[in-house]
Design a protein around this motif. Structure first.
Motif, PDB file in Angstrom:
ATOM      1  N   MET A 118       0.848  -1.192   0.000  1.00 64.29           N
ATOM      2  CA  MET A 118       0.000   0.000   0.000  1.00 64.29           C
ATOM      3  C   MET A 118       0.881   1.238   0.000  1.00 64.29           C
ATOM      4  O   MET A 118       1.979   1.242   0.568  1.00 64.29           O
ATOM      5  N   VAL A 119       0.400   2.320  -0.603  1.00 62.15           N
ATOM      6  CA  VAL A 119       1.041   3.628  -0.479  1.00 62.15           C
ATOM      7  C   VAL A 119      -0.051   4.675  -0.381  1.00 62.15           C
ATOM      8  O   VAL A 119      -1.148   4.503  -0.921  1.00 62.15           O
ATOM      9  N   GLY A 120       0.240   5.752   0.357  1.00 59.72           N
ATOM     10  CA  GLY A 120      -0.746   6.815   0.491  1.00 59.72           C
ATOM     11  C   GLY A 120      -0.181   8.012   1.210  1.00 59.72           C
ATOM     12  O   GLY A 120       1.004   8.073   1.563  1.00 59.72           O
ATOM     13  N   LEU A 121      -1.049   8.997   1.423  1.00 55.69           N
ATOM     14  CA  LEU A 121      -0.688  10.167   2.203  1.00 55.69           C
ATOM     15  C   LEU A 121      -0.450   9.729   3.637  1.00 55.69           C
ATOM     16  O   LEU A 121      -1.273   9.047   4.233  1.00 55.69           O
ATOM     17  N   GLY A 122       0.706  10.124   4.218  1.00 52.58           N
ATOM     18  CA  GLY A 122       1.104   9.582   5.500  1.00 52.58           C
ATOM     19  C   GLY A 122       0.817  10.464   6.683  1.00 52.58           C
ATOM     20  O   GLY A 122       0.023  11.409   6.611  1.00 52.58           O
ATOM     21  N   GLY A 123       1.468  10.122   7.796  1.00 57.81           N
ATOM     22  CA  GLY A 123       1.265  10.864   9.033  1.00 57.81           C
ATOM     23  C   GLY A 123      -0.076  10.552   9.653  1.00 57.81           C
ATOM     24  O   GLY A 123      -0.671   9.495   9.447  1.00 57.81           O
ATOM     25  N   VAL A 124      -0.594  11.527  10.414  1.00 58.35           N
ATOM     26  CA  VAL A 124      -1.858  11.318  11.115  1.00 58.35           C
ATOM     27  C   VAL A 124      -3.043  11.357  10.172  1.00 58.35           C
ATOM     28  O   VAL A 124      -4.167  11.015  10.552  1.00 58.35           O
ATOM     29  N   PHE A 125      -2.847  11.783   8.912  1.00 52.17           N
ATOM     30  CA  PHE A 125      -3.970  11.964   8.001  1.00 52.17           C
ATOM     31  C   PHE A 125      -4.351  10.697   7.247  1.00 52.17           C
ATOM     32  O   PHE A 125      -5.347  10.683   6.549  1.00 52.17           O
ATOM     33  N   VAL A 126      -3.549   9.637   7.366  1.00 49.53           N
ATOM     34  CA  VAL A 126      -3.825   8.466   6.553  1.00 49.53           C
ATOM     35  C   VAL A 126      -5.197   7.884   6.871  1.00 49.53           C
ATOM     36  O   VAL A 126      -5.943   7.482   5.979  1.00 49.53           O
ATOM     37  N   GLU A 127      -5.564   7.846   8.157  1.00 52.28           N
ATOM     38  CA  GLU A 127      -6.868   7.295   8.513  1.00 52.28           C
ATOM     39  C   GLU A 127      -7.990   8.305   8.314  1.00 52.28           C
ATOM     40  O   GLU A 127      -9.155   7.937   8.180  1.00 52.28           O
ATOM     41  N   VAL A 128      -7.635   9.614   8.280  1.00 50.52           N
ATOM     42  CA  VAL A 128      -8.660  10.648   8.091  1.00 50.52           C
ATOM     43  C   VAL A 128      -9.099  10.700   6.636  1.00 50.52           C
ATOM     44  O   VAL A 128     -10.288  10.674   6.317  1.00 50.52           O
ATOM     45  N   PHE A 129      -8.115  10.774   5.722  1.00 46.43           N
ATOM     46  CA  PHE A 129      -8.434  10.927   4.308  1.00 46.43           C
ATOM     47  C   PHE A 129      -8.444   9.601   3.553  1.00 46.43           C
ATOM     48  O   PHE A 129      -9.029   9.513   2.474  1.00 46.43           O
ATOM     49  N   ALA A 130      -7.780   8.589   4.088  1.00 51.48           N
ATOM     50  CA  ALA A 130      -7.740   7.261   3.455  1.00 51.48           C
ATOM     51  C   ALA A 130      -7.347   7.351   1.994  1.00 51.48           C
ATOM     52  O   ALA A 130      -7.878   6.641   1.145  1.00 51.48           O
ATOM     53  N   ASP A 131      -6.410   8.265   1.697  1.00 52.69           N
ATOM     54  CA  ASP A 131      -5.953   8.435   0.325  1.00 52.69           C
ATOM     55  C   ASP A 131      -4.842   7.428   0.074  1.00 52.69           C
ATOM     56  O   ASP A 131      -3.651   7.748   0.126  1.00 52.69           O
ATOM     57  N   VAL A 132      -5.243   6.186  -0.171  1.00 55.82           N
ATOM     58  CA  VAL A 132      -4.284   5.094  -0.305  1.00 55.82           C
ATOM     59  C   VAL A 132      -4.668   4.229  -1.500  1.00 55.82           C
ATOM     60  O   VAL A 132      -5.808   4.250  -1.967  1.00 55.82           O
ATOM     61  N   THR A 133      -3.705   3.464  -1.980  1.00 57.54           N
ATOM     62  CA  THR A 133      -3.963   2.516  -3.054  1.00 57.54           C
ATOM     63  C   THR A 133      -3.111   1.278  -2.824  1.00 57.54           C
ATOM     64  O   THR A 133      -2.052   1.348  -2.190  1.00 57.54           O
ATOM     65  N   PHE A 134      -3.577   0.142  -3.320  1.00 53.60           N
ATOM     66  CA  PHE A 134      -2.958  -1.157  -3.056  1.00 53.60           C
ATOM     67  C   PHE A 134      -2.573  -1.850  -4.350  1.00 53.60           C
ATOM     68  O   PHE A 134      -3.119  -1.572  -5.414  1.00 53.60           O
ATOM     69  N   ARG A 135      -1.634  -2.798  -4.243  1.00 54.54           N
ATOM     70  CA  ARG A 135      -1.294  -3.701  -5.334  1.00 54.54           C
ATOM     71  C   ARG A 135      -0.892  -5.055  -4.754  1.00 54.54           C
ATOM     72  O   ARG A 135      -0.372  -5.149  -3.645  1.00 54.54           O
ATOM     73  N   VAL A 136      -1.123  -6.105  -5.551  1.00 59.66           N
ATOM     74  CA  VAL A 136      -0.637  -7.443  -5.219  1.00 59.66           C
ATOM     75  C   VAL A 136       0.848  -7.505  -5.555  1.00 59.66           C
ATOM     76  O   VAL A 136       1.278  -7.024  -6.604  1.00 59.66           O
ATOM     77  N   CYS A 137       1.640  -8.079  -4.658  1.00 60.92           N
ATOM     78  CA  CYS A 137       3.077  -8.226  -4.896  1.00 60.92           C
ATOM     79  C   CYS A 137       3.350  -9.470  -5.751  1.00 60.92           C
ATOM     80  O   CYS A 137       2.609 -10.451  -5.658  1.00 60.92           O
ATOM     81  N   PRO A 138       4.402  -9.418  -6.592  1.00 62.79           N
ATOM     82  CA  PRO A 138       5.369  -8.337  -6.718  1.00 62.79           C
ATOM     83  C   PRO A 138       4.877  -7.247  -7.652  1.00 62.79           C
ATOM     84  O   PRO A 138       4.194  -7.534  -8.631  1.00 62.79           O
TER      85      PRO A 138
END
Length: 752
Positions: A155-175
């Protein structure tokens, strides 16, 4: 309330041998497990990151505030002091972090303050981590977790305390590949912050991509250690103009080292006996004529099945006008396909005594693997099938519909049972019926529809692999509730590289999610986010309803995706100015633009001397009376002009049928359809796709004509939809698939 700190001295230098990053990492994890830890403390976790090439701050571990002061003297200020713990906790929320400390004495005072204010009901302090503060930059979160179906995911996204507030994240299956990493960052709403929005300095995107690959790429941490890590969070990873530094890290271990999934048994040498059997045995035929086997035999006869049918019954001599046999081992010829709908208690024995004479057995009987099932288990059933040399479809499966094989599990009209190029896999029998009957009514023509039920043996991946290789199948539809081996699913689709469209309706999307273990990644990951990641990586098209699934399959049945463009520019042509406005709004909402006609196209339209009231712009609006003046034949010239326009990707021809049919002495609608069919036949090269919308008022007269004309158009390769919304959804799926293919072509130049 405070309490005396409970210190446990941590090994600041684990002392592992330098045998490469994977060996060092495994020794770190083995040491943690040996101490009974379910998680790594931050310092040990950062050692793991460092082993895989992730930049971390210079640091030291201390057992007491005094030792923290001494360790700080060997580092460069400013400093950070943090509580160390192998138990789940949010350090900042508990007052366990102090920032911007200017010297060793400040470090001592900060550590003492943390210890003095530590709550008695909080996890015990196990030590302190003293670090050099990282340079300022954009906070990003990189996470990973072990998905039960797809294995390691990143997963990657906006970090810090805001990750759970904005949930601006995206996922991928590895590799993940370099292209995957770049695409993940491109999906974030916060991407402008990374690129230098509002006067910020752009971050080092190459360092960020390298960090993602170090975690989730080939040979990365998750691929090498994913079976041992339930979850990980790097939050934040501070990315500046020149580097990316992991300033906090959290690792949760799996309960035990998880072994890789069992390999699937090899596919049968041929699926021909499943889709074009020459001999069919039917168990579940009754003398009353009401058994499921009786209905199956009647369905076979309705499609003129030409092979041999062998009813199986313990005592009857003749059923459905056919001689009866006592078991699968007693039929005159070996059996390609066995239909089994006997009571549960008798199924296993029937399979066990097949004596290697049956290729495929489709088990309609249920109650083996469903909730609350008792008695004979699904494992018992599979063992019996292996003993009898049979491959099974089901249990709880309605079976196979195959026009080429002249077989069906549901009543169907003989005229509609034409072989086509759409292959379907459904874990639901009822939805399988929808595919056959509703799909046929909309014009879908199938290579096969297979209902796989509980998938005790042959599962969705087996059938997917077959359809991907099948020359008679050009597009694949799937209804899935549980994919089982998700990694094989992804591997099959990635290897196919978008060769065939795969359209997927995932059932139970809201029923299953990932459990959070004090982790942003676990909290944010859910079943639908996982499937969105799968779609982004493999190009499969996710849909939300059965109707949408059928519409998208019809689109791909009729239209070959372009390999030179992404179809986003549309020309609207039809009757009704208001309808054109509504259609424009709908299409723009799905990401389309109205094409700007070329000068040549405008000249060709002007040469047609369109009747008064007709608009030659885009949309091209014709009042019904304007169509009536030529009895609809003016459509031929308009379609010819639009088909030659290089700025147009799609022509959407829409007809308000009740209004056009009010001219009762005319043949406006059939003549317009004639023009569309003629234009479709004349289409060459990379001409615009042609799509139609027939709108009805629901009256029997209009619906009858719509069915007739839709049948003609679809048979000629023109997809027809009942509303602008349905057409827009299907066109958007086409554009997404074309975009995926274009990206895959571009990715071939990138390193994997």
């Amino acid at each position: 309330m405070t309490a005396e700190p409970n210190y446990r001295v941590l090994d600041a230098e684990p002392g592992v041998a330098d045998d490469g990053p994977v060996a060092r990492a495994r020794q770190i994890l083995a040491s943690a497990r040996g101490q009974g830890q379910g998680a790594l403390d931050e310092s040990t976790g950062k050692s793991l990151l460092e082993a895989f090439g992730i930049d971390v701050p210079a640091s030291a571990v201390a057992a007491t505030p005094e030792e923290a002061r001494d360790r700080a003297a060997r580092l460069t200020p400013p400093f950070v002091v943090k509580v160390l713990s192998t138990q789940p906790l949010h350090k900042s929320d508990l007052g366990g972090v102090r920032l911007n400390l200017d010297g060793p004495e400040a470090v001592h005072d900060a550590a003492t303050g943390i210890a003095d204010s530590w709550l008695s009901d909080a996890p015990p302090i196990e030590g302190f981590l003293v670090e050099e503060m990282a340079p300022a930059g954009q906070e990003v979160v990189i996470g990973g977790f072990l998905d039960p179906q797809f294995g390691p995911m990143v997963m990657v996204g906006l970090g810090g305390v805001f990750v759970e507030v904005f949930a601006d994240v995206t996922f991928r299956v590895c590799p993940i590949t370099q292209g995957d990493a770049a695409a993940m960052l491109g999906e974030l709403k916060a991407q402008p912050l990374l690129n230098g929005a509002r006067g910020r300095r752009p971050v080092d995107m190459s360092a960020l991509i390298d960090a993602l690959l170090a975690i989730g790429g080939k040979g990365g941490l998750l691929m090498e250690l994913g079976e041992e890590l339930a979850e990980l969070d790097i939050n934040p990873l501070i990315v500046g103009p020149e580097r990316a530094v992991a300033v906090d890290a959290r690792f949760v271990l799996t309960g035990e080292c998880v072994a890789g999934g069992l390999e699937s048994p090899p596919l049968p040498d041929s699926f021909a006996p499943l889709f074009a059997p020459k001999t069919i045995a039917v168990a579940g035929v009754s003398g009353s004529g009401q058994g499921p086997g009786n209905r199956f035999i009647r369905n076979l006869r309705s499609l003129d099945f030409e092979g041999d049918i062998y009813p199986i019954h313990p005592s009857a001599t003749e059923l459905e006008g056919l001689p009866v046999y006592r078991s699968l081992a007693e039929t005159p010829k070996p059996i390609d396909y066995a239909y089994i709908a006997v009571p549960k208690a008798g199924v296993a024995d029937m399979l066990r005594t097949a004596d290697g004479r049956v290729c495929f057995a489709q088990i309609m009987t249920s109650g083996f693997g469903e909730s609350g099932a008792r008695g004979v288990s699904q494992d018992d059933l599979l063992a019996a099938a292996r003993a009898g040399g049979v491959r099974i479809l089901g249990p709880n499966s309605l079976g196979t519909y195959s026009p080429r094989g002249r077989m069906t599990f549901t009543e169907t009209q003989r005229a509609h049972a034409q072989a086509g190029r759409v292959g379907v896999i459904s874990q639901s029998g009822g939805i399988g019926v929808d595919f056959v009957r509703t799909g046929q009514a909309r014009g879908l023509r199938y290579s096969a529809v297979v209902t796989i039920g509980n998938s005790a043996d042959l599962g969705p991946n087996d059938l997917l692999e077959h359809f991907l290789a099948d020359p008679d199948t050009a597009v694949i539809g799937m209804y899935l509730e549980d994919i089982g081996d998700g990694r094989r699913f992804v591997s099959l689709l990635r290897a196919a590289r978008g060769r065939k469209p795969v359209v997927l309706l995932k059932g139970g999307r809201s029923a299953q999610g990932q459990k959070a273990v004090m982790s942003h990644t676990g909290a944010l990951a859910g079943d639908m986010r996982v499937w969105l990641a799968v779609a982004a990586q493999t190009g499969c098209i996710l849909v939300e309803t059965i109707e949408e699934l059928l519409d998208v399959l019809l689109m791909f049945q009729s239209i070959t995706p372009s390999d030179t463009r992404v179809s986003r520019r549309l020309a609207l042509f039809g009757n009704g100015g208001g309808a054109s406005v509504v259609a424009t709004d709908c299409l723009v909402g799905h990401g389309f633009d109205l094409a700007e006609p070329s000068e040549q196209t405008r000249a060709r339209l002007d040469a047609l001397e369109l009747p008064d009231g007709a608009s030659a712009g885009n949309p091209i609006d014709f009042p019904a009376n304007a169509f009536n003046r030529s009895n609809g034949r003016v459509a031929e010239g308009v379609l010819q002009a639009l088909s030659g326009d290089v700025a147009t990707d799609v022509i959407l021809l829409h007809l308000n049928m009740p209004v056009l049919m009010s001219y009762r002495e005319s043949q406006i609608v059939p003549n317009i359809v004639d023009a569309a069919i003629a234009q479709r036949a004349a289409t060459e090269g990379d001409a615009p796709h042609l799509v139609m919308v027939f709108r009805s008022d629901g009256s029997e007269e209009v619906d009858t004509l719509r069915r007739e004309q839709r049948q003609r158009a679809v048979a000629a390769g023109i997809p027809v939809f009942e509303s602008f919304a349905m057409a827009a959804t299907a066109l958007a799926a086409l554009a997404r698939f074309e975009a995926f293919q274009a990206q895959r072509r571009a990715d071939r130049s990138l390193p994997s």
